[in-house]
Design a protein around this motif. Structure first.
Motif: not given
Length: 420
Positions: A185-198
């Motif tokens: 939708d155009g939000d190029l700053d959005a990131r998933i990121g890493r959650r936990g150590r998996a």
């Protein structure tokens, strides 16, 4: 949303969470059935062997006592062959070795679960012993019930635990899909990121999506910088061309051609500068009370070609009249340049519709929206693709909505919906 934030998606049986839970439950159920069948068969065979051994031992003891004393013990019976149950009589008849014991397991009423053993001891006399195996059968039935209860208890524990374990993975996937939609939708700053150590496939996919978004953001930023730099670099020599064109002699065909091309180049540079400002987010709307009927009537008169204007209860809206004029001017110019007459402008409430009767918008524009320097020239004519791009950018500044479609009977339709 329901209590504690559990939405309908969590309860959807088509979700990955419940598919994993159902698969684990099915696997556990299959394992329980296989183990139950194996245990049942092994126990049943062992009980059958035990009953046979017990019946043979009792019959052997009775035969020895009968041979020694001529009397049968109380637990044995001596009867003619014709009085025996038919299956037992057939088993006695089939025994070919003298003294061989005939066995028959009676599982029908009225003599349920009896193991019969018989041996001929004289002319038309048979010594029989029957052993009650109902206790063994009841033990087997109790074992079956215990297996079923144990399997159900295991499923009662495994299914909730699996659902909880799958929900964590499901949350990560939903977070990934939401972030991907924001990027689309155009939000190029959005990131998933890493959650936990998996370090699993979901983490690898999240990292790949983040890298893709960062690369896309970098390329778009480079494109925007390039557009702005080109526009600014061209502005200075362009002013020199404008001044030089003004010094050329009048009433000359070459002079008219040069001035026409310089005006076109100046318009292109101004469009590039406006696009760069829109890309940078440097534009903001000034809100005034604007009667749309009067504004669009004035814009229609300024156009390069004839326009059919139809006003249907036009509203007075709070918006930026300069930006609305810019949007409608570009839409009308695009209709004249790439469409066919008649060009119609309809104002109904806070909605403004611009329509032509040409070949319509190309499929790529309907699918992806306006793209700079992409005009679909085969379908719509020639141009730089900046007019609709600017109209879309100015629409975003106004917090309005601009949609593109093709009319069923032919022609392109652009609709601007202003906030009421």
């Amino acid at each position: 949303m329901t209590a504690r934030g559990v939405g309908p998606r969590l309860l959807d049986p088509r979700s990955l969470r419940w598919k994993i839970t159902a698969l684990v439950a099915l696997a556990c159920g299959a394992i329980a059935v296989v183990i139950g069948v194996l245990v049942h068969r092994a126990t049943a065979e062992r009980g059958d062997r035990t009953g046979r051994d017990l019946a043979i031992a009792r019959l052997g003891s009775a035969e020895q006592e009968f041979s020694r004393t001529g009397r049968r013990p109380d637990y044995a019976s001596l009867q003619p062959t014709g009085s025996l149950p038919r299956p037992l009589a057939q088993a006695v008849q089939d025994s070919r070795v003298p003294g061989e014991y005939a066995l028959w397991y009676d599982v029908k009423a009225p003599n349920w679960y009896w193991m019969w053993a018989a041996v001929p001891v004289g002319d038309d006399q048979v010594l029989t012993v029957r052993t009650d195996l109902s206790a063994t059968v009841r033990s087997l039935q109790l074992l079956d019930r215990s297996i079923v209860k144990a399997a159900l208890a295991a499923l009662a524990v495994v299914v909730p635990v699996t659902a909880l374990a799958a929900e964590r993975m499901n949350r990560r996937l939903r977070h990934t899909s939401r972030t991907a939609r924001r990027i689309a939708d155009g939000d190029l700053d959005a990131r998933i990121g890493r959650r936990g150590r998996a370090r699993d496939e979901i983490t690898e996919m999240s990292t790949a999506v983040d890298e893709m978004a960062a690369t896309l953001q970098g390329r778009l930023a480079a494109e925007k910088r390039f557009t702005a730099d080109v526009a600014h670099e061209l502005r200075t020599p362009l002013m020199g061309l404008v001044i030089a064109a003004g010094l050329l002699p009048e009433d000359d065909e070459a002079t008219d051609l040069v001035r026409t091309q310089v005006r076109a180049l100046r318009g292109l540079v101004e469009d590039l500068l406006e696009v760069s400002r829109l890309d940078a987010g440097a534009e903001s709307a000034r809100l005034d009370e604007v009667p749309l009927g009067d504004l669009i009537d004035e814009v229609s008169r300024k156009g390069d070609g004839p326009v059919r204007l139809r006003l249907t209860t036009p509203a007075t809206v709070r918006t930026d009249p300069r930006r609305v004029e810019r949007i409608i001017t570009n839409l009308i110019a695009n209709a004249h340049r790439h469409g066919a007459a008649p060009v119609e402008v309809i104002v109904a409430g806070s909605r403004i519709t611009v329509r032509d009767h040409g070949p319509g918008f190309p499929d790529t524009l309907l699918a992806d929206g306006p793209q700079r320097f992409r005009t679909g020239a085969a379908e719509r004519g020639h141009g730089h693709g900046l007019g609709l791009t600017i109209a879309t950018g100015q629409t975003a500044v106004l917090n309005a909505r601009l949609t593109f479609a093709n009319a069923p009977d032919g022609g392109a339709v652009a609709t601007l919906d202003l906030p009421a």
